[in-house]
Design an enzyme around this catalytic site. Structure first.
Site, mmCIF file in Angstrom:
data_model
loop_
_atom_site.group_PDB
_atom_site.id
_atom_site.type_symbol
_atom_site.label_atom_id
_atom_site.label_comp_id
_atom_site.label_asym_id
_atom_site.label_seq_id
_atom_site.Cartn_x
_atom_site.Cartn_y
_atom_site.Cartn_z
ATOM 1 N N CYS A 261 6.817 0.319 -27.048
ATOM 2 C CA CYS A 261 7.216 0.499 -28.446
ATOM 3 C C CYS A 261 6.014 0.668 -29.371
ATOM 4 C CB CYS A 261 8.049 -0.689 -28.891
ATOM 5 S SG CYS A 261 7.218 -2.237 -28.569
ATOM 6 N N GLU B 184 13.541 -6.375 -32.852
ATOM 7 C CA GLU B 184 12.289 -5.684 -32.480
ATOM 8 C C GLU B 184 12.703 -4.313 -31.980
ATOM 9 O OE1 GLU B 184 9.342 -6.950 -32.896
ATOM 10 O OE2 GLU B 184 9.663 -9.095 -33.061
HETATM 11 P P1 NAD Z 1 18.268 0.015 -25.572
HETATM 12 O O1 NAD Z 1 18.489 -0.249 -27.003
HETATM 13 O O2 NAD Z 1 19.029 1.117 -24.939
HETATM 14 O O3 NAD Z 1 18.571 -1.282 -24.693
HETATM 15 C C1 NAD Z 1 18.005 -2.518 -25.019
HETATM 16 C C2 NAD Z 1 18.973 -3.610 -24.648
HETATM 17 O O4 NAD Z 1 20.154 -3.450 -25.423
HETATM 18 C C3 NAD Z 1 19.401 -3.598 -23.184
HETATM 19 O O5 NAD Z 1 19.518 -4.912 -22.729
HETATM 20 C C4 NAD Z 1 20.763 -2.936 -23.234
HETATM 21 O O6 NAD Z 1 21.606 -3.375 -22.203
HETATM 22 C C5 NAD Z 1 21.287 -3.456 -24.572
HETATM 23 N N1 NAD Z 1 22.330 -2.601 -25.132
HETATM 24 C C6 NAD Z 1 22.467 -1.265 -25.013
HETATM 25 N N2 NAD Z 1 23.591 -0.863 -25.638
HETATM 26 C C7 NAD Z 1 24.176 -1.963 -26.158
HETATM 27 C C8 NAD Z 1 25.363 -2.198 -26.898
HETATM 28 N N3 NAD Z 1 26.175 -1.216 -27.231
HETATM 29 N N4 NAD Z 1 25.650 -3.463 -27.270
HETATM 30 C C9 NAD Z 1 24.829 -4.471 -26.943
HETATM 31 N N5 NAD Z 1 23.689 -4.315 -26.241
HETATM 32 C C10 NAD Z 1 23.364 -3.072 -25.854
HETATM 33 O O7 NAD Z 1 16.698 0.216 -25.423
HETATM 34 P P2 NAD Z 1 15.868 0.502 -24.108
HETATM 35 O O8 NAD Z 1 16.038 1.934 -23.762
HETATM 36 O O9 NAD Z 1 16.146 -0.516 -23.078
HETATM 37 O O10 NAD Z 1 14.380 0.215 -24.610
HETATM 38 C C11 NAD Z 1 13.651 1.161 -25.273
HETATM 39 C C12 NAD Z 1 13.637 0.905 -26.761
HETATM 40 O O11 NAD Z 1 13.225 -0.436 -27.018
HETATM 41 C C13 NAD Z 1 12.628 1.776 -27.468
HETATM 42 O O12 NAD Z 1 13.182 2.259 -28.662
HETATM 43 C C14 NAD Z 1 11.479 0.828 -27.742
HETATM 44 O O13 NAD Z 1 10.654 1.206 -28.814
HETATM 45 C C15 NAD Z 1 12.182 -0.449 -27.984
HETATM 46 N N6 NAD Z 1 11.285 -1.591 -27.775
HETATM 47 C C16 NAD Z 1 10.858 -2.276 -28.869
HETATM 48 C C17 NAD Z 1 9.978 -3.323 -28.702
HETATM 49 C C18 NAD Z 1 9.501 -4.098 -29.906
HETATM 50 O O14 NAD Z 1 8.956 -5.172 -29.710
HETATM 51 N N7 NAD Z 1 9.687 -3.608 -31.110
HETATM 52 C C19 NAD Z 1 9.538 -3.697 -27.429
HETATM 53 C C20 NAD Z 1 9.997 -2.968 -26.338
HETATM 54 C C21 NAD Z 1 10.890 -1.914 -26.524
#
Ligand code: NAD
Length: 479
Positions: free
Chosen positions: A281, A247
Site C-alpha cells: 500500500c 487502513e
Molecule cells: P480487499 O479490500 O479486497 O480485501 C481486504 C480484506 O477485506 C480481505 O480480508 C477480504 O476478505 C475482505 N473483504 C473483501 N470484500 C469484503 C466485503 N464485501 N465485506 C467484508 N470484507 C471484505 O483488499 P486486498 O486486495 O486484499 O488488499 C489490497 C488492498 O489493501 C490495496 O488497496 C492496498 O493498498 C490495501 N492495503 C492497505 C494497507 C494500509 O496499511 N493502508 C496495507 C496493506 C494493504
C-alpha cells in the site's frame, strides 16, 4: 499446522462443511484447505470473545506485556517456517517473507512496550472538592479484517495492540492467505492465550463481516484493504455505530528534486516500488522527477529494474514473484496499455514473463517514461510492478502534482538539501513521508493515511490508543 478455525479456544475443523482452497499464487496448485466459515461460526466467535472479555480486561498490563513478548519471541524462533507459509500462499520472495515475520514480531514487542505504559491520568484540579481522572478502558470486543499482501504482519499489528489494551478479538484473514494467520493463532495458543481472547474464522468475507457489524457486541472494526471495501464497511458499521480504523489503498508519489543523489534515489525506488512485486500500500505509484534529471533517473531505474530476477518466491535470489491473481495482472496490463495509448513509452518490461510450471502471473518490472496526470496509472492505485515517470520543472509543480489525488498514505522526497526536504515533508498531504528513503515501515511509528487512504493509526502508542475508550470520572469530594 492446524487448518481449522479457532473459536473459544477450540480448533474447529471444516468436517463435512464447505472449505476454502488455498492455492500457491505462483502455480495455482492447492496447498491446503481451511473452513469456509458461515455467519453462525462468526457469531460463535463473538460469543467467545464476549465471554472472555471481562477476564482479559482485568489482567494486569504487565501480564499482557509478558504474553505479547513471548509470542514475539516465538515468531522469531519460528521465522523460517512462517516465512515458508507466507511465500507458499502469497508467492512473495522468501527473503521478503522472512522480513515480514521480523516486522510482525516487532509489532508484538511494540504493543508489549506500550501495554506497561497504559496509565490512568489524574486531571489538573480546576475546582475545589473534586477529583477527576481519565481511565484507559479497553473498547471491548474488536474485529480485524486483513489483506493478503502482508498476511502475518497486518494481523499482528491489529491483534497485538488490541490485546495490550485489554480487548478481545475476532479476526478474518484474506481468503487467499489464511495459513499464516492460523499459524499465528496456533502460536498464541501455545504461549498461553486464554480461551476466546483471539478467535479466527476463515471464509468468504461478506456474511462473516456482516454478522460482526450487525451484532452490537463488536465495538470496533480495524480493517486493512482496498478503499472500495473500506467504504462498504463504513456503511455497514453505521447501524450499530461500530468504531472504525481503516487502513486503505495508497497512491504514493516519489519526488526526485533536481539536487538529489540519483544513485540513492534509484536504489530506494527499486526497493520501494518492486517489493512484493509492487503489491504494497505504501509503494511508490507515481514518480515525479525534476526535468533536469529525469533522463538520468529513468535510464538508471530501468537498468536496475531489468536486472531484477523474476521467478517463484521459493527460489534463492528471486526479487519479483507472481501477482496474486489473474485480475491483478489484467489491471497492470490495462494501465500500461492506457499509458501507451496516451503517449507514454515503455522503457523496460510492459508484459508478463513465462516462468516454467507456473501461471502467467509474473509481470516484468516495468518503467514507463512520459507519464502524465491524466493516465490511469497516475489516477489509480496500480498494485503491481509498474513505475510511471512524469516530470516537472519546479518544486512547487512537483508537490502540486503529488498532492493531486484523493489518497494520502505515503510519499517520498529525494534531495541533498535538508530545507527542501523539510518543506516538501510539510507540504505533502499524507500520513507518512520518507525523506531520502523508501524504507519507512517501523512498528513503533504511527502508520496510517488520510482521505481515501483511511483513518486511524497502527504502531507504537498510537496503535494501542485505537483500542482504548477513555473514561472520564469526576468525583465530588466535599471536605
Ligand atoms: P480487499 O479490500 O479486497 O480485501 C481486504 C480484506 O477485506 C480481505 O480480508 C477480504 O476478505 C475482505 N473483504 C473483501 N470484500 C469484503 C466485503 N464485501 N465485506 C467484508 N470484507 C471484505 O483488499 P486486498 O486486495 O486484499 O488488499 C489490497 C488492498 O489493501 C490495496 O488497496 C492496498 O493498498 C490495501 N492495503 C492497505 C494497507 C494500509 O496499511 N493502508 C496495507 C496493506 C494493504
Amino acid at each position: 499446522m492446524r487448518c481449522a478455525n479457532l473459536i473459544g479456544g477450540r480448533w474447529v475443523d471444516p468436517g463435512d462443511g464447505p472449505v476454502l482452497h488455498v492455492r500457491d499464487a505462483a502455480t495455482g496448485q492447492v496447498v491446503a484447505q481451511v473452513p469456509a466459515a458461515t455467519a453462525e461460526a462468526a457469531k460463535a466467535a463473538i460469543e467467545a470473545a464476549s465471554t472472555a472479555l471481562p477476564h482479559w480486561a482485568a489482567t494486569t498490563t504487565a501480564d499482557r506485556a509478558d504474553f505479547l513478548r513471548r509470542c514475539g519471541q516465538r515468531l522469531r524462533s519460528d521465522r523460517q517456517r512462517l516465512a515458508n507459509l507466507i511465500t507458499a500462499e502469497g508467492g512473495k520472495p522468501l527473503a521478503e517473507s522472512l522480513g515480514e515475520v521480523d516486522y510482525s514480531a516487532d509489532y508484538l514487542d511494540s504493543a508489549a512496550d506500550e501495554a506497561v505504559r497504559l496509565t490512568a491520568h489524574t486531571l489538573p484540579q480546576r475546582r475545589e472538592g473534586r477529583v477527576q481522572v481519565a481511565v484507559p478502558d479497553p473498547i471491548g470486543v474488536v474485529a480485524a479484517v486483513t489483506p493478503w499482501n502482508f498476511p502475518l504482519a497486518m494481523l499482528a499489528r491489529k491483534t497485538a495492540p488490541a490485546l495490550a489494551a485489554g480487548c478481545t478479538q475476532v479476526a478474518k484473514p484474506a481468503e487467499e492467505t489464511p495459513l499464516s494467520a492460523l499459524a499465528f493463532a496456533e502460536i498464541l495458543v501455545e504461549e498461553g492465550l486464554p480461551n476466546g481472547v483471539v478467535n479466527i474464522v476463515t471464509g468468504e468475507p461478506g456474511p462473516i463481516v456482516a454478522a460482526w457489524l450487525d451484532d452490537g457486541r463488536v465495538r470496533k472494526l480495524s480493517f486493512t484493504g482496498s478503499t472500495e471495501v473500506g467504504r462498504l464497511l463504513m456503511r455497514g458499521a453505521a447501524s450499530q455505530v461500530v468504531c472504525l480504523s481503516l487502513e486503505l489503498g495508497g497512491h504514493a508519489p516519489f519526488l526526485v528534486f533536481a539536487d538529489a543523489d540519483i544513485g540513492a534515489a534509484v536504489e530506494a525506488a527499486v526497493l520501494g516500488k518492486f517489493r512484493v512485486a509492487g503489491q504494497t500500500c505504501i509503494c511508490p505509484n507515481r514518480f515525479i522527477v525534476h526535468s533536469s534529471v529525469v533522463e538520468e533517473f529513468t535510464a538508471r531505474l530501468a537498468a536496475a529494474a531489468k536486472d531484477l530476477p523474476v521467478g517463484r518466491g521459493t527460489l534463492p535470489g528471486v526479487r519479483i514473484g507472481p501477482l496474486i491473481s489473474d485480475e491483478a495482472v489484467d489491471r497492470v496490463r490495462a494501465q500500461v496499455q492506457d499509458a501507451i495509448d496516451r503517449g507514454a513509452r515503455v522503457v523496460t518490461g510492459g508484459a508478463t514473463i513465462a516462468v516454467p510450471g507456473c501461471l502467467d502471473r509474473f509481470f516484468a518490472p516495468t518503467v514507463i517514461s512520459g507519464a502524465t496526470p491524466s493516465m490511469r496509472c497516475f489516477e489509480e492505485e496500480t498494485f503491481g510492478p509498474l513505475a510511471p515517470i512524469a516530470s516537472a520543472s519546479d518544486d512547487d509543480s512537483m508537490v502540486r502534482m503529488a498532492n493531486a489525488t484523493h489518497y494520502g498514505l505515503a510519499a517520498y522526497a529525494f534531495s541533498a538539501d535538508p530545507q527542501r526536504l523539510a518543506r516538501a515533508a510539510r507540504q505533502l498531504d499524507c500520513g507518512i513521508v520518507g525523506c531520502n528513503t523508501a524504507a519507512v515501515s517501523d512498528a513503533y511509528a504511527p502508520f496510517g493515511g488520510r482521505g481515501w487512504s483511511g483513518f486511524g493509526r497502527e504502531g507504537g502508542r498510537w496503535g494501542v490508543d485505537e483500542y482504548i475508550s477513555w473514561k472520564y470520572i469526576c468525583e465530588a469530594r466535599p471536605d
